[in-house]
Design a protein around this motif. Sequence first.
Motif, short mmCIF file in Angstrom:
data_model
loop_
_atom_site.label_atom_id
_atom_site.label_comp_id
_atom_site.label_asym_id
_atom_site.label_seq_id
_atom_site.Cartn_x
_atom_site.Cartn_y
_atom_site.Cartn_z
N ILE A 20 -23.08 171.47 160.42
CA ILE A 20 -22.20 170.84 159.77
C ILE A 20 -23.68 169.82 158.18
CG2 ILE A 20 -22.82 168.29 159.82
CD1 ILE A 20 -20.88 168.49 162.34
N ASP A 21 -24.89 170.51 159.27
CA ASP A 21 -26.20 170.47 158.60
C ASP A 21 -26.13 171.09 157.07
OD1 ASP A 21 -27.16 167.96 160.25
OD2 ASP A 21 -28.52 169.81 161.13
N ILE A 31 -18.06 173.28 148.56
CA ILE A 31 -18.17 173.04 150.06
C ILE A 31 -17.18 172.41 150.95
CG2 ILE A 31 -19.97 174.05 151.12
CD1 ILE A 31 -18.57 175.60 153.45
N ARG A 32 -16.71 171.60 151.93
CA ARG A 32 -16.39 170.63 152.23
C ARG A 32 -16.04 170.27 153.63
NH1 ARG A 32 -12.62 167.01 150.52
NH2 ARG A 32 -10.98 168.54 149.22
N TYR A 33 -16.24 169.11 154.85
CA TYR A 33 -15.75 169.22 155.67
C TYR A 33 -15.61 168.19 156.46
CZ TYR A 33 -20.08 166.58 157.89
OH TYR A 33 -20.35 165.57 158.04
N VAL A 354 -22.26 179.84 156.07
CA VAL A 354 -21.88 178.97 154.89
C VAL A 354 -21.96 179.91 154.37
CG1 VAL A 354 -22.64 177.51 153.88
CG2 VAL A 354 -22.79 176.83 155.90
N ASP A 355 -22.65 181.33 154.33
CA ASP A 355 -22.74 182.11 153.21
C ASP A 355 -21.58 182.45 153.13
OD1 ASP A 355 -25.46 181.78 152.40
OD2 ASP A 355 -26.12 182.85 153.97
#
Length: 361
Positions: A20-21, A31-33, A354-355
């Motif tokens: 999340i961080d 990018i969203r969560y 995330v990459d």
Amino acid sequence: MLIDIIAGARPNFMKIAPIIDAIKKRKEEGIRYRLIHTGQHYDKKMSADFFEQLGIPEPDINLEAGGGTQAEQTAAIMVRYEKVLMDNRPDLVLVVGDVTSSIACALAAKKLNNIKVAHVEAGIRSGDWTMPEEINRLLTDAITDYFFTTTETANENLRKSGVTEERLFLVGNTMIDTLLTQQPNFKQPEIWDTLGLKKGGYIVMTLHRPGNVDQEQNLKLLMDGIITSSKGLPLIFPVHPRTAKMLANIGIEAPNLHMIEPLGYLEFNYLVQHARAVITDSGGITEETTVMHIPCMTLRANTERPETCEIGTNELLGVSPAAIPPAFEKLFSGNWKKGGIPPLWDGKTAERIVDVLLKLK
């Protein structure tokens, strides 16, 4: 790109916090969560306290699935999550670890218009099909699209099952991201002063697996073996709810045995960091002790985390009480292995995840 991040049980929370961080830091890249809490663990010490201590935001959606049998819990999560997916479909569902929430949400996603699934901590195997977690691992990986792995051993397990290289991503261990981030924040629990604990002067215990705690006579023999072998050192035992019920029936007591309520993440790891050793049947704790260089004895016949034994400070004792005294003798004689840290367990796993996710857009 909208990603659903699934969490529902205590082991999940340490694994999702760094992800999340990392997503928050890259939100300008599109990018969203959405954080989905399934409600699998609803005890405050197993849920709310962890969210607060690890800085995890309030869930966007809480399915409030609650307890029940394996089938009841799986079904409740699937039914409730399917409704969420029908109302607002994400681009990808990200599940972590091997709990019921992970397989239930992965199944719901794949069955509803084949939504892509990514599995963090994919490919680990114990080979023990009596463990619900092993079934969850196998089934989750069978329907996963993208595999984020902790070690090359996990990659090899997946290759053997037919997973192709372009879907494998060796990234490291997000639980270690959390450990290294939170290490400066570890908190001394009240019991430290109450018992006059000293660094290296006590042993931490955890036991919760059915094979160890569900039969009274077996649990009594294990406890007697630990108490007798500990040479009077304080045994600090945060008791899991399922274990507490059995211990109440047995009536185990000893001057150096201190059974306490479950601790928050920061308090528990403070105890682990300063312990002489840990004796456990948990998988995740063996990873944390490896990184903190604390001797760890595991009361299991197998492990899905062999790197903690091959590289780290963990040793499998098996499940026989007879294995306990020799292990303690080895510890007290100063002959316990020093251990090292597996590759990529460096606190940067979430960044690597995330990459990859950004490249999948």
